[in-house]
Design an enzyme around this catalytic site. Structure first.
Site, PDB file in Angstrom:
ATOM      1  N   ASP A   9      40.501  17.703  37.626  1.00  0.00           N
ATOM      2  CA  ASP A   9      40.588  16.883  38.828  1.00  0.00           C
ATOM      3  C   ASP A   9      39.502  17.415  39.775  1.00  0.00           C
ATOM      4  OD1 ASP A   9      41.713  15.224  40.901  1.00  0.00           O
ATOM      5  OD2 ASP A   9      42.645  17.033  41.716  1.00  0.00           O
ATOM      6  N   LEU A  10      39.157  16.649  40.787  1.00  0.00           N
ATOM      7  CA  LEU A  10      38.076  17.097  41.688  1.00  0.00           C
ATOM      8  C   LEU A  10      38.616  17.667  43.009  1.00  0.00           C
ATOM      9  CD1 LEU A  10      35.014  17.207  42.364  1.00  0.00           C
ATOM     10  CD2 LEU A  10      35.237  14.885  43.240  1.00  0.00           C
ATOM     11  N   ASP A  11      39.198  16.761  43.832  1.00  0.00           N
ATOM     12  CA  ASP A  11      39.649  17.166  45.165  1.00  0.00           C
ATOM     13  C   ASP A  11      40.808  18.158  45.051  1.00  0.00           C
ATOM     14  OD1 ASP A  11      37.942  15.360  46.699  1.00  0.00           O
ATOM     15  OD2 ASP A  11      39.168  13.746  45.889  1.00  0.00           O
ATOM     16  N   THR A  17      38.253  19.376  49.479  1.00  0.00           N
ATOM     17  CA  THR A  17      37.972  18.199  50.304  1.00  0.00           C
ATOM     18  C   THR A  17      39.213  17.647  50.998  1.00  0.00           C
ATOM     19  OG1 THR A  17      38.078  17.107  48.182  1.00  0.00           O
ATOM     20  CG2 THR A  17      35.904  17.277  49.191  1.00  0.00           C
ATOM     21  N   LYS A  45      47.759  13.545  48.608  1.00  0.00           N
ATOM     22  CA  LYS A  45      46.977  14.248  47.587  1.00  0.00           C
ATOM     23  C   LYS A  45      47.082  13.555  46.224  1.00  0.00           C
ATOM     24  CE  LYS A  45      46.595  18.782  49.603  1.00  0.00           C
ATOM     25  NZ  LYS A  45      46.983  20.190  49.568  1.00  0.00           N
ATOM     26  N   SER A 114      39.175  12.052  38.141  1.00  0.00           N
ATOM     27  CA  SER A 114      39.476  12.028  39.574  1.00  0.00           C
ATOM     28  C   SER A 114      39.806  10.622  40.054  1.00  0.00           C
ATOM     29  CB  SER A 114      38.252  12.539  40.344  1.00  0.00           C
ATOM     30  OG  SER A 114      38.365  12.264  41.723  1.00  0.00           O
ATOM     31  N   ALA A 115      40.658  10.543  41.080  1.00  0.00           N
ATOM     32  CA  ALA A 115      40.987   9.250  41.685  1.00  0.00           C
ATOM     33  C   ALA A 115      39.914   8.801  42.665  1.00  0.00           C
ATOM     34  CB  ALA A 115      42.314   9.359  42.431  1.00  0.00           C
ATOM     35  N   LYS A 145      46.649   7.585  39.292  1.00  0.00           N
ATOM     36  CA  LYS A 145      47.651   8.599  38.965  1.00  0.00           C
ATOM     37  C   LYS A 145      48.909   8.278  39.777  1.00  0.00           C
ATOM     38  CE  LYS A 145      43.936  12.010  38.698  1.00  0.00           C
ATOM     39  NZ  LYS A 145      43.270  13.155  39.330  1.00  0.00           N
ATOM     40  N   GLU A 169      44.869  20.332  37.650  1.00  0.00           N
ATOM     41  CA  GLU A 169      45.275  19.398  38.702  1.00  0.00           C
ATOM     42  C   GLU A 169      45.977  20.103  39.858  1.00  0.00           C
ATOM     43  OE1 GLU A 169      45.886  16.644  40.261  1.00  0.00           O
ATOM     44  OE2 GLU A 169      44.877  15.220  38.963  1.00  0.00           O
ATOM     45  N   ASP A 170      45.806  19.595  41.082  1.00  0.00           N
ATOM     46  CA  ASP A 170      46.542  20.179  42.220  1.00  0.00           C
ATOM     47  C   ASP A 170      47.634  19.240  42.754  1.00  0.00           C
ATOM     48  OD1 ASP A 170      44.642  18.329  43.308  1.00  0.00           O
ATOM     49  OD2 ASP A 170      45.032  19.195  45.272  1.00  0.00           O
TER      50      ASP A 170
END
Ligand code: BG6
Ligand code: MG
Length: 217
Positions: A9-11, A17, A45, A114-115, A145, A169-170
């Protein structure tokens, strides 16, 4: 099954971010006449932009026309972009650059799942695009997601079976998506919130290269 691919995942996993999303959504909430706390921001999130707006409007008990929603999402994103366009490598979360480098050297397949529709811009400004063999972002999937589509598409682009993939993932929605995709999941954050993950680490600094080596062998 040996793991041969990692989908990030990115953020909140590669870059921090969430604070910029928060500032931009709070500015919009204030404009609409209500406050928006950091605790409430947790609900956003991993959630798509349009769903985030719906949650925000619910919190403020504000209803808008579709046209107004489009306009406010645009404004929020312009504000968010003003923050992320100034990002550099110093905003990569602890150990992430080293981990990407390590996996790349080992020949492990790497994807982004990522979303965000701003994912490519963030990978470019932080200069990490070249580590990724596949990039799946909010522009490429129809279902957000917790739907597993984003991770299943990433696996497909890497030519991997889901049981060969590890997702990092967070967000709770992201862990659910990984589990539904039948992939191993590593949560970054609160053990209670991410209890459905296969493994959980409090922060990316605890997710070591050695730990991933053991899963990959
Ligand atoms: C996710 C974030 O990665 O992307 C969410 O966790 C965000 O908070 C979503 O709403 C969509 O991002 P963007 O950049 O397309 O507005
Ligand atoms: Mg995230």
């Amino acid at each position: 099954m040996n793991k041969t691919a990692v989908i990030f995942d990115l953020d909140g996993v590669i870059v921090d971010t969430a604070k910029y999303h928060y500032l931009a959504w709070r500015k919009l909430a204030n404009k609409l006449g209500f406050d928006f706390t950091e605790a409430q921001n947790e609900l956003l999130k991993g959630v798509s932009r349009v769903k985030s707006l719906e949650i925000l409007l619910d919190i403020g008990k504000v209803s808008l026309s579709d046209k107004e929603k489009e306009q406010y999402m645009f404004e929020k994103n312009e504000n968010y972009l003003s923050y992320i366009s100034k990002m550099d490598q110093s905003e990569l979360l602890p150990n992430m650059k080293s981990l990407l480098e390590h996996l790349k050297n080992k020949g492990v397949a790497i994807a982004l799942g990522s979303a965000s529709k701003n994912a490519k811009l963030i990978l470019d400004t932080t200069k990490i695009t070249s580590y990724f063999d596949a990039i799946v972002d909010g522009n490429k999937v129809a279902a957000a997601k917790p739907d597993p589509e984003v991770f299943l598409l990433a696996a497909k682009l890497l030519n991997k079976n889901p049981n060969e993939c590890i997702v990092v993932e967070d967000a709770q929605a992201g862990i659910q998506a990984a589990n539904d995709a039948k992939m191993m999941s590593i949560g970054i954050g609160d053990k209670e919130i991410l209890k459905e993950a296969t493994y959980v680490f409090e922060s990316t600094s605890a997710l070591t290269n050695d730990f991933l080596d053991k899963l990959i062998k």
